[in-house]
Design an enzyme around this catalytic site. Structure first.
Site, PDB file in Angstrom:
ATOM      1  CE1 TYR A   1      -3.823   2.304   0.499  1.00 28.80           C
ATOM      2  CE2 TYR A   1      -2.572   3.209   2.335  1.00 28.80           C
ATOM      3  CZ  TYR A   1      -3.637   3.283   1.446  1.00 28.80           C
ATOM      4  OH  TYR A   1      -4.499   4.357   1.527  1.00 28.80           O
TER       5      TYR A   1
ATOM      6  CE  LYS B   1      -3.776   5.415  -1.664  1.00 32.52           C
ATOM      7  NZ  LYS B   1      -4.734   6.191  -2.459  1.00 32.52           N
TER       8      LYS B   1
HETATM    9  N1  LIG Z   1      -9.961   5.551   5.044  1.00 30.77           N
HETATM   10  C1  LIG Z   1      -8.710   5.771   5.333  1.00 30.77           C
HETATM   11  O1  LIG Z   1      -8.276   5.618   6.471  1.00 30.77           O
HETATM   12  C2  LIG Z   1      -7.773   6.262   4.264  1.00 30.77           C
HETATM   13  C3  LIG Z   1      -6.541   6.792   4.666  1.00 30.77           C
HETATM   14  C4  LIG Z   1      -5.659   7.254   3.702  1.00 30.77           C
HETATM   15  C5  LIG Z   1      -6.020   7.185   2.365  1.00 30.77           C
HETATM   16  N2  LIG Z   1      -7.228   6.648   1.993  1.00 30.77           N
HETATM   17  C6  LIG Z   1      -7.516   6.622   0.564  1.00 30.77           C
HETATM   18  O2  LIG Z   1      -8.785   7.212   0.332  1.00 30.77           O
HETATM   19  C7  LIG Z   1      -9.357   6.694  -0.866  1.00 30.77           C
HETATM   20  C8  LIG Z   1     -10.810   6.367  -0.592  1.00 30.77           C
HETATM   21  O3  LIG Z   1     -10.858   5.426   0.437  1.00 30.77           O
HETATM   22  P1  LIG Z   1     -12.081   5.302   1.443  1.00 30.77           P
HETATM   23  O4  LIG Z   1     -11.497   5.264   2.790  1.00 30.77           O
HETATM   24  O5  LIG Z   1     -13.162   6.276   1.133  1.00 30.77           O
HETATM   25  O6  LIG Z   1     -12.511   3.816   1.063  1.00 30.77           O
HETATM   26  P2  LIG Z   1     -13.869   3.142   0.503  1.00 30.77           P
HETATM   27  O7  LIG Z   1     -13.584   1.692   0.382  1.00 30.77           O
HETATM   28  O8  LIG Z   1     -15.008   3.603   1.294  1.00 30.77           O
HETATM   29  O9  LIG Z   1     -13.917   3.788  -0.949  1.00 30.77           O
HETATM   30  C9  LIG Z   1     -13.081   3.365  -2.000  1.00 30.77           C
HETATM   31  C10 LIG Z   1     -13.987   3.201  -3.208  1.00 30.77           C
HETATM   32  O10 LIG Z   1     -13.179   2.909  -4.353  1.00 30.77           O
HETATM   33  C11 LIG Z   1     -13.917   1.995  -5.138  1.00 30.77           C
HETATM   34  N3  LIG Z   1     -13.021   1.275  -6.049  1.00 30.77           N
HETATM   35  C12 LIG Z   1     -12.059   0.372  -5.722  1.00 30.77           C
HETATM   36  N4  LIG Z   1     -11.477  -0.085  -6.838  1.00 30.77           N
HETATM   37  C13 LIG Z   1     -12.049   0.556  -7.883  1.00 30.77           C
HETATM   38  C14 LIG Z   1     -11.873   0.513  -9.287  1.00 30.77           C
HETATM   39  N5  LIG Z   1     -10.970  -0.316  -9.861  1.00 30.77           N
HETATM   40  N6  LIG Z   1     -12.633   1.310 -10.078  1.00 30.77           N
HETATM   41  C15 LIG Z   1     -13.552   2.131  -9.527  1.00 30.77           C
HETATM   42  N7  LIG Z   1     -13.780   2.219  -8.196  1.00 30.77           N
HETATM   43  C16 LIG Z   1     -13.036   1.431  -7.385  1.00 30.77           C
HETATM   44  C17 LIG Z   1     -14.577   1.063  -4.135  1.00 30.77           C
HETATM   45  O11 LIG Z   1     -15.685   0.371  -4.707  1.00 30.77           O
HETATM   46  C18 LIG Z   1     -14.967   2.048  -3.033  1.00 30.77           C
HETATM   47  O12 LIG Z   1     -16.305   2.525  -3.188  1.00 30.77           O
HETATM   48  C19 LIG Z   1      -8.472   5.523  -1.276  1.00 30.77           C
HETATM   49  O13 LIG Z   1      -7.645   5.913  -2.335  1.00 30.77           O
HETATM   50  C20 LIG Z   1      -7.629   5.244  -0.039  1.00 30.77           C
HETATM   51  O14 LIG Z   1      -6.355   4.735  -0.358  1.00 30.77           O
HETATM   52  C21 LIG Z   1      -8.097   6.203   2.909  1.00 30.77           C
END
Ligand SMILES: NC(=O)c1ccc[n+]([C@@H]2O[C@H](COP(=O)([O-])OP(=O)(O)OC[C@H]3O[C@@H](n4cnc5c(N)ncnc54)[C@H](O)[C@@H]3O)[C@@H](O)[C@H]2O)c1
Length: 257
Positions: A155, A159
C-alpha cells in the site's frame, strides 16, 4: 457556493471519502458525477445524497480498464453538459500484512488499482479538463504517501506513487491549464479502513481509539475534513497552488509525537 456549477467527477465516489467529498461539493453548488466499481453502493450513495438529478449522476466504472475510463469521461461530459472542471481520482484499495505473506495476485490488484487505475483515469480526463478554464485534478494520497509503515509495504509503495504523480503531472499539465494536487489523510473511519483492519485481524474500536491517542490533535480526521480540503484545493482560492500534497492527518506527519 465556491463550486458553483463546477462539473466534478469523483472516482471511488460510492463510499467513504468520495461520498463525503460529493456531499461537500454539492453543498457548494457543484454538479457531481460519482464513478465506482460497486453498482449497489452507487445507488445507495445517490439515495443518501438526495440531490436533484441534474446535479448528481452516477456511472459504474472500473478505473483499471482504459475503455471504462474513456467511457466515464464521455458520460460525464454528456451528463454534466460540458468539459470536466474537477476530477477527483480517489478510488483505491487497502492492503495490510507482511510482504512475505502477500499473494502475488493481491499485490498486483493493489498496484493495478492505486497506481495504474489512477494514471489511466487521469489520462482519460485530460482532454476534457484542458477545455475547462478552471481545471483541477485531485489525487487521493495517504500518510503512506510520505511515510513508511511496517506491514504496509504494498500500500505504501502505491501511495508514494501518488506523490510522484502529483509532482510530475503538476509540471506536465500546468502549461495546459490544469492544476494537480493531492490530499493525504491518515486513518479515517470508512469502509476502506474497516476492511483493512479486518484483513489484518485488528479489533476496530480499540484500534481507532489508539490511533486518535497517538496523534497531536487527539483525534483522527473525519471524511468531512478530507472533503473540506478537496473543496479548497479545487476552488478559485487555490488558483496558485499546484504540485502540493495537503496533509489531512491531525499532525501525524509533523514528527515523532
Ligand atoms: N480511510 C482511510 O483511512 C484512508 C486513509 C488514507 C487514504 N485513503 C484513501 O482514500 C481513498 C478512498 O478510500 P475510502 O477510505 O473512502 O474507502 P472506501 O472503500 O469507502 O472507498 C473506495 C472506493 O473505491 C472503489 N473502487 C475500488 N477499486 C475501484 C476501481 N478499480 N474502479 C472504480 N472504483 C473502485 C470502491 O468500490 C470504493 O467505493 C483511497 O484511495 C484510499 O487509499 C483512505
Amino acid at each position: 457556493m465556491r463550486m458553483k456549477q463546477m462539473r466534478t467527477v469523483i472516482t471511488g465516489g460510492a463510499g467513504g471519502l468520495g461520498l463525503a467529498t460529493a456531499r461537500a461539493f454539492l453543498a457548494q453548488g457543484a454538479q457531481v458525477l460519482l464513478a465506482d466499481l460497486d453498482a449497489p453502493a452507487l445507488i445507495e450513495a445517490q439515495r443518501q445524497l438526495h440531490a436533484p438529478a441534474g446535479d448528481l449522476q452516477t456511472a459504474c466504472c472500473d478505473i483499471t480498464e482504459p475503455a471504462d475510463c474513456e467511457r466515464l469521461v464521455a458520460v460525464a461530459e454528456e451528463g454534466l453538459g460540458g468539459p470536466i472542471d474537477v476530477f477527483v481520482a480517489n478510488a483505491g484499495r487497502p492492503f495490510g500484512g507482511p510482504l512475505e505473506q502477500a499473494e502475488p495476485t493481491a499485490i498486483r490488484a493493489v498496484i493495478d488499482t492505486n497506481i495504474t487505475g489512477t494514471l489511466l483515469s487521469a489520462q482519460a480526463a485530460l482532454a476534457s479538463l484542458r477545455r475547462s478554464p478552471r481545471a483541477s485534478l485531485l489525487l487521493t494520497g495517504s500518510l503512506q504517501s510520505v511515510l513508511g509503515r511496517a506491514e504496509r509495504s504494498v500500500y505504501t509503495a502505491s501511495k508514494h506513487a501518488i506523490a510522484g504523480m502529483v509532482k510530475s503531472l503538476a509540471l506536465e499539465w500546468g502549461p495546459l491549464g490544469v492544476r494537480v494536487n493531492g490530499i493525504a489523510p491518515t486513518l479515517v473511519d470508512t469502509p476502506f479502513l474497516r476492511q483493512a483492519y479486518a484483513q489484518a485481524g485488528i479489533e476496530v474500536a480499540q484500534a481507532l481509539t489508539r490511533a486518535a491517542q497517538s496523534l497531536p490533535l487527539g483525534r483522527i480526521p473525519t471524511p468531512e475534513d478530507f472533503a473540506h480540503a478537496a473543496v479548497f484545493l479545487a476552488s478559485e482560492e487555490a488558483r496558485a497552488i499546484t504540485g502540493h500534497m495537503l496533509m489531512v492527518d491531525c499532525g501525524a506527519s509533523a514528527g515523532k509525537f
